[in-house]
Structure formats: C-alpha cells, structure tokens
Design a protein around this motif. Sequence first.
Motif, mmCIF file in Angstrom:
data_model
loop_
_atom_site.group_PDB
_atom_site.id
_atom_site.type_symbol
_atom_site.label_atom_id
_atom_site.label_comp_id
_atom_site.label_asym_id
_atom_site.label_seq_id
_atom_site.Cartn_x
_atom_site.Cartn_y
_atom_site.Cartn_z
ATOM 1 N N LEU A 90 1.549 6.866 2.991
ATOM 2 C CA LEU A 90 0.585 6.782 1.902
ATOM 3 C C LEU A 90 -0.809 6.718 2.510
ATOM 4 O O LEU A 90 -1.075 5.891 3.374
ATOM 5 C CB LEU A 90 0.850 5.533 1.057
ATOM 6 C CG LEU A 90 -0.126 5.262 -0.088
ATOM 7 C CD1 LEU A 90 -0.081 6.377 -1.131
ATOM 8 C CD2 LEU A 90 0.181 3.903 -0.719
ATOM 9 N N LEU A 91 -1.694 7.599 2.052
ATOM 10 C CA LEU A 91 -3.071 7.643 2.530
ATOM 11 C C LEU A 91 -3.992 7.161 1.410
ATOM 12 O O LEU A 91 -3.931 7.676 0.287
ATOM 13 C CB LEU A 91 -3.416 9.084 2.900
ATOM 14 C CG LEU A 91 -4.334 9.360 4.054
ATOM 15 C CD1 LEU A 91 -3.754 8.807 5.342
ATOM 16 C CD2 LEU A 91 -4.547 10.855 4.201
ATOM 17 N N VAL A 92 -4.838 6.176 1.711
ATOM 18 C CA VAL A 92 -5.815 5.651 0.757
ATOM 19 C C VAL A 92 -7.190 6.038 1.297
ATOM 20 O O VAL A 92 -7.648 5.484 2.296
ATOM 21 C CB VAL A 92 -5.687 4.120 0.599
ATOM 22 C CG1 VAL A 92 -6.716 3.603 -0.411
ATOM 23 C CG2 VAL A 92 -4.271 3.736 0.184
ATOM 24 N N ILE A 93 -7.831 6.990 0.628
ATOM 25 C CA ILE A 93 -9.070 7.581 1.136
ATOM 26 C C ILE A 93 -10.296 7.036 0.400
ATOM 27 O O ILE A 93 -10.416 7.207 -0.826
ATOM 28 C CB ILE A 93 -9.040 9.118 0.998
ATOM 29 C CG1 ILE A 93 -7.860 9.709 1.772
ATOM 30 C CG2 ILE A 93 -10.354 9.727 1.469
ATOM 31 C CD1 ILE A 93 -7.656 11.186 1.530
ATOM 32 N N LEU A 131 0.737 1.102 -3.396
ATOM 33 C CA LEU A 131 0.726 0.215 -2.231
ATOM 34 C C LEU A 131 1.926 -0.731 -2.270
ATOM 35 O O LEU A 131 2.616 -0.912 -1.261
ATOM 36 C CB LEU A 131 -0.560 -0.603 -2.180
ATOM 37 C CG LEU A 131 -1.817 0.131 -1.709
ATOM 38 C CD1 LEU A 131 -3.062 -0.696 -2.014
ATOM 39 C CD2 LEU A 131 -1.723 0.466 -0.237
ATOM 40 N N ALA A 132 2.188 -1.318 -3.418
ATOM 41 C CA ALA A 132 3.322 -2.245 -3.544
ATOM 42 C C ALA A 132 4.641 -1.525 -3.268
ATOM 43 O O ALA A 132 5.500 -2.053 -2.545
ATOM 44 C CB ALA A 132 3.335 -2.882 -4.936
ATOM 45 N N ARG A 133 4.795 -0.346 -3.810
ATOM 46 C CA ARG A 133 6.031 0.413 -3.580
ATOM 47 C C ARG A 133 6.174 0.826 -2.120
ATOM 48 O O ARG A 133 7.253 0.708 -1.536
ATOM 49 C CB ARG A 133 6.056 1.660 -4.467
ATOM 50 C CG ARG A 133 6.412 1.345 -5.901
ATOM 51 C CD ARG A 133 6.769 2.559 -6.716
ATOM 52 N NE ARG A 133 7.632 3.466 -6.017
ATOM 53 C CZ ARG A 133 7.480 4.789 -6.013
ATOM 54 N NH1 ARG A 133 6.504 5.369 -6.677
ATOM 55 N NH2 ARG A 133 8.310 5.553 -5.342
ATOM 56 N N ALA A 134 5.096 1.322 -1.525
ATOM 57 C CA ALA A 134 5.151 1.750 -0.122
ATOM 58 C C ALA A 134 5.518 0.571 0.778
ATOM 59 O O ALA A 134 6.376 0.688 1.657
ATOM 60 C CB ALA A 134 3.826 2.363 0.304
ATOM 61 N N ARG A 135 4.887 -0.550 0.537
ATOM 62 C CA ARG A 135 5.161 -1.738 1.360
ATOM 63 C C ARG A 135 6.599 -2.207 1.168
ATOM 64 O O ARG A 135 7.271 -2.580 2.134
ATOM 65 C CB ARG A 135 4.165 -2.834 1.025
ATOM 66 C CG ARG A 135 2.756 -2.501 1.509
ATOM 67 C CD ARG A 135 1.702 -3.381 0.883
ATOM 68 N NE ARG A 135 0.366 -3.099 1.428
ATOM 69 C CZ ARG A 135 -0.751 -3.464 0.840
ATOM 70 N NH1 ARG A 135 -0.721 -4.149 -0.294
ATOM 71 N NH2 ARG A 135 -1.915 -3.160 1.391
ATOM 72 N N ALA A 136 7.084 -2.184 -0.048
ATOM 73 C CA ALA A 136 8.468 -2.606 -0.324
ATOM 74 C C ALA A 136 9.482 -1.669 0.317
ATOM 75 O O ALA A 136 10.569 -2.096 0.712
ATOM 76 C CB ALA A 136 8.703 -2.677 -1.828
ATOM 77 N N GLU A 137 9.118 -0.400 0.445
ATOM 78 C CA GLU A 137 10.018 0.608 1.020
ATOM 79 C C GLU A 137 9.752 0.832 2.512
ATOM 80 O O GLU A 137 10.303 1.749 3.108
ATOM 81 C CB GLU A 137 9.888 1.925 0.254
ATOM 82 C CG GLU A 137 10.341 1.829 -1.191
ATOM 83 C CD GLU A 137 10.140 3.119 -1.969
ATOM 84 O OE1 GLU A 137 10.235 4.210 -1.364
ATOM 85 O OE2 GLU A 137 9.893 3.044 -3.191
ATOM 86 N N ASP A 138 8.890 0.020 3.110
ATOM 87 C CA ASP A 138 8.547 0.121 4.526
ATOM 88 C C ASP A 138 7.975 1.493 4.893
ATOM 89 O O ASP A 138 8.269 2.062 5.933
ATOM 90 C CB ASP A 138 9.757 -0.227 5.400
ATOM 91 C CG ASP A 138 9.346 -0.670 6.791
ATOM 92 O OD1 ASP A 138 8.216 -1.186 6.933
ATOM 93 O OD2 ASP A 138 10.142 -0.470 7.735
ATOM 94 N N VAL A 139 7.133 2.018 3.989
ATOM 95 C CA VAL A 139 6.454 3.294 4.192
ATOM 96 C C VAL A 139 5.092 3.006 4.822
ATOM 97 O O VAL A 139 4.370 2.116 4.348
ATOM 98 C CB VAL A 139 6.282 4.026 2.840
ATOM 99 C CG1 VAL A 139 5.359 5.220 2.961
ATOM 100 C CG2 VAL A 139 7.646 4.430 2.298
#
Length: 188
Positions: A12-15, A39-47
């Motif tokens: 995930l890229l946050v620009i 962000l919450a989903r990426a962190r929960a999925e270890d992305v």
Amino acid sequence: MTTLADRPHTALLVIDVQNDVVRGAHRRDAVIANINTLLARARAEDVPVLWVQHSDADLPLDSEGWRFVPELTRRADEPLVHKLYGDSFEDTELEALLAERGVGRLVVTGAQTDACVRSTLHGGLTRGYDVTLVGDAHTTEDLSAYGAPSPELVIAHTNLYWQHQSAPGRRGGTVETAAVSFGPAEAS
C-alpha cells in the motif's frame, strides 16, 4: 502478472497526504477515512505500507504544511520515502524498499490526483509493477480557475483511464476501497 521476477507481494502506497497538499482538497475527509480503512486492513494482513512525502520551495521540509495530516498515523516500521519530483520513484529509494519486500504490485492512494498520484501510477507501470489505483482514496485541489477541469472530473477521468491501463506482462486498474485486494494481480 508483474514483470518483476520474484516479487509476489503487494504494498500500500500513501502519497503526499500532507497538511498543505490536502488543505483544500476535494472530499478530503472521506478520502482520508478511506486511506485509514486501507491502512487498518493492510496492517491486519501484514501488507507492507510505504509513505511518500513531498518537499519543494512551497512545501519546505519539516514545516507544518509538509507534515502528514494528523488523521493518519505512520508506524515506525513503515518506510518513509522523501521525494522532490512528482513520480515517487524518481531519485528516491522507493524501488529498493519495494525490492527488499518482494513487492511487484502497488495499491496507490493519496494526493494530488493530477500530479504526484498520476506520475507515480505511470512510473510504477513503466518500471514493471502492476499498479492499482484506489478510486475513492485519492484527491486533488480545485485548479479550475487556471483552466483545469473541476476536481470531480479530474478524479473521475483518472479513475476511468487507469482502469484500462496495461503494458506487456503488467497492468493498471481502478477499484474502490471496499473492493481492494492485497493479493497478487489476477491474470486477465
């Protein structure tokens, strides 16, 4: 699908979701809320999550306007890429950080749609990445006084044309926050 060997992961890229960049942005709060959801989903999925932060004469390093909006919180283990150009890859360590993490697909959010987001989309695709734009998680300011289309049209047009982007062995695509998958791009 990516043409980058041994890069099965998505990031995930946050620009440039910085105070001055999004101060007058279209649907600012809704876009930031969608980024927080991702962000919450990426962190929960270890992305992997990577943050990009622009600076220039109008956005001086370490100024209040340069800082990320307070609604978003970067974790210490999430890399921060400082950039001076629109394309987040240009003269930065982004490519090396993605390679270290085995990333071949990017999920892109942020600002400004018609500048740094658009440049990074194209920069990623030309460098071999699959690049997915989150259609309701990017924004821009109103530049219609200078002859640009309204922000709604800029965003809609970018979402439309990016959903059909492709190149040999890789592709773009546009999805809404609720439909984001952090898995590898599917073959078409």
